[in-house]
Scaffold this active site. Structure first.
Site, mmCIF file in Angstrom:
data_model
loop_
_atom_site.group_PDB
_atom_site.id
_atom_site.type_symbol
_atom_site.label_atom_id
_atom_site.label_comp_id
_atom_site.label_asym_id
_atom_site.label_seq_id
_atom_site.Cartn_x
_atom_site.Cartn_y
_atom_site.Cartn_z
ATOM 1 N N LYS A 276 0.813 -1.209 0.000
ATOM 2 C CA LYS A 276 0.000 0.000 0.000
ATOM 3 C C LYS A 276 0.852 1.266 0.000
ATOM 4 C CE LYS A 276 -4.262 -2.009 1.659
ATOM 5 N NZ LYS A 276 -3.905 -3.428 1.809
HETATM 6 C C1 LIG Z 1 -4.540 -4.473 1.157
HETATM 7 C C2 LIG Z 1 -3.810 -5.761 1.080
HETATM 8 C C3 LIG Z 1 -4.187 -6.783 0.174
HETATM 9 C C4 LIG Z 1 -5.419 -6.675 -0.700
HETATM 10 O O1 LIG Z 1 -5.280 -5.708 -1.723
HETATM 11 P P1 LIG Z 1 -6.586 -5.175 -2.499
HETATM 12 O O2 LIG Z 1 -6.100 -4.085 -3.373
HETATM 13 O O3 LIG Z 1 -7.528 -4.684 -1.441
HETATM 14 O O4 LIG Z 1 -7.154 -6.321 -3.263
HETATM 15 C C5 LIG Z 1 -3.395 -7.925 0.108
HETATM 16 N N1 LIG Z 1 -2.316 -8.074 0.902
HETATM 17 C C6 LIG Z 1 -1.932 -7.132 1.778
HETATM 18 C C7 LIG Z 1 -0.743 -7.381 2.636
HETATM 19 C C8 LIG Z 1 -2.655 -5.939 1.895
HETATM 20 O O5 LIG Z 1 -2.253 -5.007 2.777
#
Ligand SMILES: *Cc1c(COP(=O)(O)O)cnc(C)c1O
Length: 471
Positions: free
Chosen positions: A117
């Protein structure tokens, strides 16, 4: 570039307004009116570009006419700088590691909060700062987190002068690492609220506040930092191209497997494909919260009870960004999407037409991985390679292995988090000690924390926000 709502009733907006908006006024999500497409020659000419240089090529068309190229270049450079204590810890920004025959892990956890993120939220923080200074405007970010989003948003916005950020997490229901990543950021504009409730209560609080913003002082508005914010999706397109180019695209195709929750990350992969990157297979990897896997495999898109898994960042009942995909699958007909989402809201389920389902299946493979299987994969990959996967990444690797159609096409599994963030799963996989935090975080457990515990009561939360907004 103009942006339109998936439900067809809200006004079209330009890029900067979309970044400052949450949901569209008709309840839809914003998407670009047209997608830029790059020729194979142009993509081939990008081989060997740095991450920042490639990001500039890919993001430019989305902000054309609003952000001059020199400014965009500065924003990108600031977002993806390398440094030992802040920023990214690897010169490649998104390095590839081989874990099997023609199988690769794309390490998207080299950023400040150890999860993918950061790619979107480092950029969004700098972008907001830039847009708000230009407009001489201040905003309030309000978000709910069960873990990774909150820390990445706080880290992205801690230096933004025109942003006050309030992040709600469920009191005593996030891991110590995740809480401390948020609560040890002590800048004056950063506020952590530990809500005496669960994650849904946090989310409801945020939803209610977006719907009626009259509690804010005159001239302030709320900005969303969850993945309904278009800028987040846009920033994520870049690493698909980066990995693809490193493995020989566009001269040969590549495949990706994506640990999926809200469908933001994999939607960016789908966009990369439409923009010209030859992607052979896109794998939706889910944990036991498998609404998307059920949708693709059995045409069963129905809400089920939330399961708390070893991969908590994928514990979601409904994937909000799937609406963006449905919009494209239905010929971009906003009225159809509006009706479909209404049905889903009232009945808790929806059924796709045969043609739509067939197209979805042509675009995506899917696979569900439960906790036991997740732990087995972490163990077996460690035994064969001494490489330690986090539980989310393990789900992606397993889904890739189970659905892969063509061994001669490189398979890239997105590594969405660092294993040190999720010691519980790693321990269950037989590791005797917790995986070490990277150097810049080794003092995390001795840093000062600051957060406010507040009752599950909308007026108390809003009062706290109003009293703590900077002047
Ligand atoms: C947010 C997150 C996901 C999922 O990603 P999306 O874009 O919501 O599908 C998967 N793995 C981790 C570690 C995350 O923080």
């Amino acid at each position: 570039m103009k942006y339109i709502s998936t439900r067809g009733q809200a006004p079209a907006l330009n890029f900067e307004d979309v970044v400052l908006t949450g949901l569209a006024t008709d309840g839809g999500l914003y998407v670009p009116e047209t997608l830029p497409e790059f020729s194979q020659e142009e993509i081939a000419s990008w081989a060997g570009l740095s991450y920042e240089a490639l990001a500039l090529k890919i993001i430019s068309p989305f902000v054309e006419g609003e952000i001059p190229e020199a400014d965009l270049k500065r924003l990108i450079a600031a977002s993806y700088k390398t440094s030992a204590d802040k920023g990214f810890r690897h010169e490649a920004i998104a390095p590839l590691v081989q874990t099997g025959h023609n199988e690769w892990v794309l390490e998207l956890f080299q950023g400040p909060t150890l999860a993918f993120k950061d790619f979107a939220l480092q950029f969004l923080g700098h972008l907001l700062d830039y847009v708000l200074k230009k407009r001489d405007q201040k905003v309030v970010i309000m978000g709910a987190t069960s873990g990774d989003t909150g820390s990445a948003a706080i880290e992205g916005c801690r230096d933004c002068e025109n942003v006050d950020i309030f992040i709600l997490h469920p009191y005593q229901k996030v891991s110590d690492v995740q809480r401390r990543q948020m609560t040890t950021v002590l800048e004056d504009n950063v506020h952590n609220i530990a809500l005496q409730g669960n994650f849904d209560d946090c989310q409801n609080m945020v939803k209610a506040s977006f719907a009626d913003q009259s509690f804010l002082p005159e001239g302030r508005q709320l900005v969303a930092v969850n993945s309904i914010n278009w800028a987040r999706i846009m920033a994520q397109i870049v690493y698909y191209f980066y990995a693809g180019l490193a493995l020989g695209a566009p001269h040969r195709p590549v495949s990706f497997s994506v640990p999926t929750g809200n469908f933001g990350d994999i939607f960016a992969g789908y966009l990369a494909k439409r923009m010209g990157l030859p992607i052979e297979q896109l794998v939706i990897a889910t944990n036991s919260n498998d609404i998307l896997h059920r949708c693709i495999s059995e045409n069963d898109h129905s809400k089920q009870a939330l399961v708390h898994s070893l991969s908590p960042s994928m514990d979601i009942m409904v994937s909000s960004n799937f609406e963006r995909m449905l919009f494209d699958l239905h010929g971009r007909d906003g009225n159809k999407i509006g009706a479909l989402m209404e049905t889903f809201k009232s009945e808790g389920s929806m059924v796709l037409d045969d043609a739509v389902l067939a197209e979805a299946r042509a675009l995506f493979s899917s696979y569900r991985v439960g906790d036991d299987e997740t732990v087995d994969v972490i163990r077996s990959v460690f035994e064969s390679t001494e490489y330690l996967l986090d539980p989310h990444t393990a789900i992606g690797v397993q889904a890739a292995r189970q659905t892969r159609r063509n061994n001669s096409t490189p398979m890239v599994c997105l590594a969405t988090a660092h294993p040190a963030k999720f010691p519980e799963a790693v321990k269950q996989a037989g590791q005797t000690s917790d995986p070490a935090l990277p150097f810049h975080m080794q003092d995390l457990f001795t840093r000062e924390e600051r957060y406010q515990v507040i009752a599950d009561d909308l007026s108390q939360v809003q009062l706290f926000i109003r009293e703590n907004i900077s002047g």
